[in-house]
Motif scaffolding. Structure first.
Motif, PDB file in Angstrom:
ATOM      1  N   ARG A 124       0.835  -1.210   0.000  1.00  0.00           N
ATOM      2  CA  ARG A 124       0.000   0.000   0.000  1.00  0.00           C
ATOM      3  C   ARG A 124       0.868   1.259   0.000  1.00  0.00           C
ATOM      4  N   CYS A 125       2.001   1.203   0.686  1.00  0.00           N
ATOM      5  CA  CYS A 125       2.861   2.388   0.852  1.00  0.00           C
ATOM      6  C   CYS A 125       4.260   2.138   0.287  1.00  0.00           C
ATOM      7  N   ARG A 126       4.335   1.359  -0.769  1.00  0.00           N
ATOM      8  CA  ARG A 126       5.634   0.890  -1.272  1.00  0.00           C
ATOM      9  C   ARG A 126       6.646   2.017  -1.487  1.00  0.00           C
ATOM     10  N   ASP A 127       6.279   3.013  -2.253  1.00  0.00           N
ATOM     11  CA  ASP A 127       7.238   4.055  -2.615  1.00  0.00           C
ATOM     12  C   ASP A 127       7.557   4.991  -1.452  1.00  0.00           C
ATOM     13  N   SER A 128       6.552   5.296  -0.640  1.00  0.00           N
ATOM     14  CA  SER A 128       6.823   6.189   0.487  1.00  0.00           C
ATOM     15  C   SER A 128       7.695   5.495   1.522  1.00  0.00           C
ATOM     16  N   TYR A 129       7.493   4.187   1.724  1.00  0.00           N
ATOM     17  CA  TYR A 129       8.358   3.464   2.657  1.00  0.00           C
ATOM     18  C   TYR A 129       9.788   3.410   2.130  1.00  0.00           C
ATOM     19  N   ALA A 130       9.947   3.207   0.823  1.00  0.00           N
ATOM     20  CA  ALA A 130      11.285   3.202   0.232  1.00  0.00           C
ATOM     21  C   ALA A 130      11.939   4.568   0.411  1.00  0.00           C
ATOM     22  N   ALA A 131      11.145   5.636   0.266  1.00  0.00           N
ATOM     23  CA  ALA A 131      11.685   6.986   0.434  1.00  0.00           C
ATOM     24  C   ALA A 131      12.096   7.247   1.872  1.00  0.00           C
ATOM     25  N   ILE A 132      11.294   6.764   2.813  1.00  0.00           N
ATOM     26  CA  ILE A 132      11.641   6.929   4.229  1.00  0.00           C
ATOM     27  C   ILE A 132      12.983   6.279   4.523  1.00  0.00           C
TER      28      ILE A 132
ATOM     29  N   SER B 224      10.378  14.140   3.593  1.00  0.00           N
ATOM     30  CA  SER B 224       9.664  15.046   2.684  1.00  0.00           C
ATOM     31  C   SER B 224       9.202  14.302   1.447  1.00  0.00           C
ATOM     32  N   LEU B 225      10.064  13.445   0.907  1.00  0.00           N
ATOM     33  CA  LEU B 225       9.690  12.637  -0.255  1.00  0.00           C
ATOM     34  C   LEU B 225       8.507  11.731   0.076  1.00  0.00           C
ATOM     35  N   ALA B 226       8.543  11.150   1.260  1.00  0.00           N
ATOM     36  CA  ALA B 226       7.476  10.237   1.662  1.00  0.00           C
ATOM     37  C   ALA B 226       6.140  10.961   1.753  1.00  0.00           C
ATOM     38  N   ARG B 227       6.150  12.167   2.281  1.00  0.00           N
ATOM     39  CA  ARG B 227       4.891  12.914   2.420  1.00  0.00           C
ATOM     40  C   ARG B 227       4.296  13.268   1.056  1.00  0.00           C
ATOM     41  N   GLN B 228       5.164  13.487   0.067  1.00  0.00           N
ATOM     42  CA  GLN B 228       4.690  13.878  -1.260  1.00  0.00           C
ATOM     43  C   GLN B 228       4.331  12.688  -2.140  1.00  0.00           C
ATOM     44  N   CYS B 229       4.721  11.498  -1.753  1.00  0.00           N
ATOM     45  CA  CYS B 229       4.568  10.324  -2.607  1.00  0.00           C
ATOM     46  C   CYS B 229       3.112   9.877  -2.693  1.00  0.00           C
ATOM     47  N   PRO B 230       2.562   9.711  -3.911  1.00  0.00           N
ATOM     48  CA  PRO B 230       1.171   9.251  -4.034  1.00  0.00           C
ATOM     49  C   PRO B 230       1.013   7.749  -3.866  1.00  0.00           C
ATOM     50  N   ASP B 231       2.136   7.008  -3.835  1.00  0.00           N
ATOM     51  CA  ASP B 231       2.109   5.551  -3.694  1.00  0.00           C
ATOM     52  C   ASP B 231       1.256   4.881  -4.761  1.00  0.00           C
ATOM     53  N   MET B 232       1.437   5.302  -5.979  1.00  0.00           N
ATOM     54  CA  MET B 232       0.887   4.627  -7.153  1.00  0.00           C
ATOM     55  C   MET B 232       1.709   5.063  -8.355  1.00  0.00           C
ATOM     56  N   GLN B 233       1.539   4.358  -9.463  1.00  0.00           N
ATOM     57  CA  GLN B 233       2.274   4.726 -10.660  1.00  0.00           C
ATOM     58  C   GLN B 233       1.890   6.143 -11.095  1.00  0.00           C
ATOM     59  N   ALA B 234       2.863   6.860 -11.674  1.00  0.00           N
ATOM     60  CA  ALA B 234       2.649   8.263 -12.035  1.00  0.00           C
ATOM     61  C   ALA B 234       1.479   8.429 -12.995  1.00  0.00           C
ATOM     62  N   TRP B 235       1.358   7.531 -13.962  1.00  0.00           N
ATOM     63  CA  TRP B 235       0.269   7.687 -14.932  1.00  0.00           C
ATOM     64  C   TRP B 235      -1.097   7.449 -14.279  1.00  0.00           C
ATOM     65  N   CYS B 236      -1.124   6.591 -13.255  1.00  0.00           N
ATOM     66  CA  CYS B 236      -2.379   6.370 -12.514  1.00  0.00           C
ATOM     67  C   CYS B 236      -2.744   7.608 -11.698  1.00  0.00           C
ATOM     68  N   PHE B 237      -1.745   8.214 -11.083  1.00  0.00           N
ATOM     69  CA  PHE B 237      -2.027   9.419 -10.293  1.00  0.00           C
ATOM     70  C   PHE B 237      -2.489  10.560 -11.199  1.00  0.00           C
ATOM     71  N   ASP B 238      -1.939  10.629 -12.405  1.00  0.00           N
ATOM     72  CA  ASP B 238      -2.397  11.644 -13.361  1.00  0.00           C
ATOM     73  C   ASP B 238      -3.886  11.467 -13.659  1.00  0.00           C
ATOM     74  N   LYS B 239      -4.309  10.225 -13.838  1.00  0.00           N
ATOM     75  CA  LYS B 239      -5.724   9.956 -14.105  1.00  0.00           C
ATOM     76  C   LYS B 239      -6.588  10.269 -12.885  1.00  0.00           C
ATOM     77  N   LEU B 240      -6.054   9.976 -11.703  1.00  0.00           N
ATOM     78  CA  LEU B 240      -6.793  10.282 -10.480  1.00  0.00           C
ATOM     79  C   LEU B 240      -6.963  11.793 -10.325  1.00  0.00           C
ATOM     80  N   GLN B 241      -5.917  12.543 -10.613  1.00  0.00           N
ATOM     81  CA  GLN B 241      -6.001  14.000 -10.538  1.00  0.00           C
ATOM     82  C   GLN B 241      -6.977  14.563 -11.564  1.00  0.00           C
ATOM     83  N   SER B 242      -7.005  13.969 -12.743  1.00  0.00           N
ATOM     84  CA  SER B 242      -7.928  14.423 -13.777  1.00  0.00           C
ATOM     85  C   SER B 242      -9.373  14.197 -13.357  1.00  0.00           C
TER      86      SER B 242
END
Length: 402
Positions: free
Chosen positions: A54-62, A118-136
């Motif tokens: 669930r938090c793969r990228d933010s945990y890696a950033a931490i 700081s990176l962890a707080r900003q991380c959406p924890d999903m692929q960038a293209w998925c987050f783009d669709k979520l933002q849209s």
């Protein structure tokens, strides 16, 4: 297993998952090979793996691992985020992970770096293209939704009102050590407070007084029934029935024989037993049977989709989904709508549903369909997200001219 051994088992599973294997298959394989692991061990390892995904990228950033991805770094980030004793868990003893390296120890002593946090707080924890669709699709709430998808989903039950009231179902569960409370997302929903892993052994579940179903899925069925005013004489088809969750809910509300179909008939194998337990009648239809039973007063298409609204429950799906697969899903959804629309009688209802948060699978898909099917008109459109206290869902209710 020791707590450290559970962490190592989670790392081993994540290594396989990061190489492309499905999470469920990986965990099942590990459990079969690890006969020494008890039920509590298996549950703990599963929780670790799913929390990490669930938090793969933010945990890696931490953990300061924002350029490469390793299962060990992700679990280090998880342990720090959950305030677990890393020096004890990463001891190298009793099948625990190897001790912290000098670099990891320096990071631990420093309590992490401001950059990594700081990176962890900003991380959406999903692929960038998925987050783009979520933002849209959700320009004002995309960040909040993405963060909500990193938490564990609640366990919800649907009270089978053909057998018991919500209050009676709560009392029955309590008799077997499961604490539940009413959930305001749906009039039939119960949310488990304690004892979720006991549910399938309770009398309430075994005798069909309750059924596992997310509150949002229940709210979707309630909205559909309220709009259509479902009656016992209606002919209802669940066109993409899968395991039959929505079929059961529709049958319980309508009191009529419900028809269920799925392109993969094997997905419907549990429907007869679930229907028997619930005290409803559901007739499964093969593809060749559809035309014989048509037309239907109401056809529900709960189509295959990205599953983005349920990524809390299947967190590896948000990392495994590719843009090519997403495009294929869009085409499949369009084909399903076209096929199912022909099965609805004049004056009947076609309901289109997904567990997606993306416009391409929801509003945009329906808009395209309506342009090609002038005999249909949209009469209602609803959406839910994790910010509503449930999984993400979409429902479009379409009326066919009489």
């Amino acid at each position: 297993m020791t707590p450290g051994a559970r962490i190592q088992a989670a790392i081993d599973c994540l290594d396989v998952i990061f190489d492309g294997a499905p999470a469920e298959k990986t965990l099942t394989g590990w459990a079969r090979r690890s006969r020494f692991a008890g039920s509590k061990d298996r549950a703990a390892v599963r929780d670790h793996v799913f929390d990490a995904l669930r938090c793969r990228d933010s945990y890696a950033a931490i953990a300061g691992d924002d350029s490469t991805l390793s299962a060990r770094s992700v679990m280090l980030g998880l342990c720090r985020d959950q305030n677990l004793p890393m020096a004890l868990l990463f001891s190298g003893e009793g099948h625990a992970p190897q001790p912290l390296t000098d670099e990891e120890q320096v990071w631990l002593d420093a309590g992490g770096t401001s950059t990594s946090e700081s990176l962890a707080r900003q991380c959406p924890d999903m692929q960038a293209w998925c987050f783009d669709k979520l933002q849209s699709a959700h320009p004002e709430t995309a960040v909040a939704i993405a963060k909500a998808l990193t938490s564990r989903a609640p366990v919800d039950l649907r009270a089978n009102l053909r057998k018991a009231s919500v209050a009676a179902a709560i009392a029955m569960l309590a008799d077997d050590g499961v604490s539940a409370q009413e959930c305001d997302v749906s009039n039939t929903a119960l949310r488990i407070v304690d004892g979720a892993r006991k549910v399938k052994n309770t009398k309430a579940y075994l005798d069909g007084f309750v059924e596992l179903q997310d509150a949002g899925s229940q709210a979707l069925i309630e909205a559909l029934i309220g709009q259509v005013q479902v009656q016992g004489s209606m002919r209802i088809l669940d066109f993409c029935a899968g395991g039959g969750g929505k079929s059961l809910a529709l049958a319980a509300h309508s009191g009529t024989t419900l028809f269920a179909h799925d392109a993969n008939a094997a997905r419907m194998k549990d429907i007869p037993e679930r229907a028997r337990r619930a005290g409803v009648v559901i007739e499964r239809l093969a593809r060749n049977d559809l035309a014989k039973k048509a037309p239907f007063d109401l056809t529900l298409c709960d189509v295959p989709c990205s599953g983005s609204g349920a990524w809390r429950r299947s967190p590896d799906a948000k990392w495994r989904l590719s843009e090519a697969q997403f495009s294929q899903l869009i085409e499949l959804q369009s084909n399903i709508l076209s096929e199912a629309s022909a099965l609805v009688r004049p004056g009947g209802i076609l309901a289109y549903a997904t567990c997606s948060l993306f416009s391409e699978e929801n509003e945009d898909q329906v808009t395209r369909f309506l342009k090609s099917a002038p005999e249909y008109e949209k009469i209602r459109q609803l959406s839910w997200s994790p910010l509503d206290g449930c999984d993400g869902f979409h429902l479009s209710i379409l009326h066919r001219a009489g």
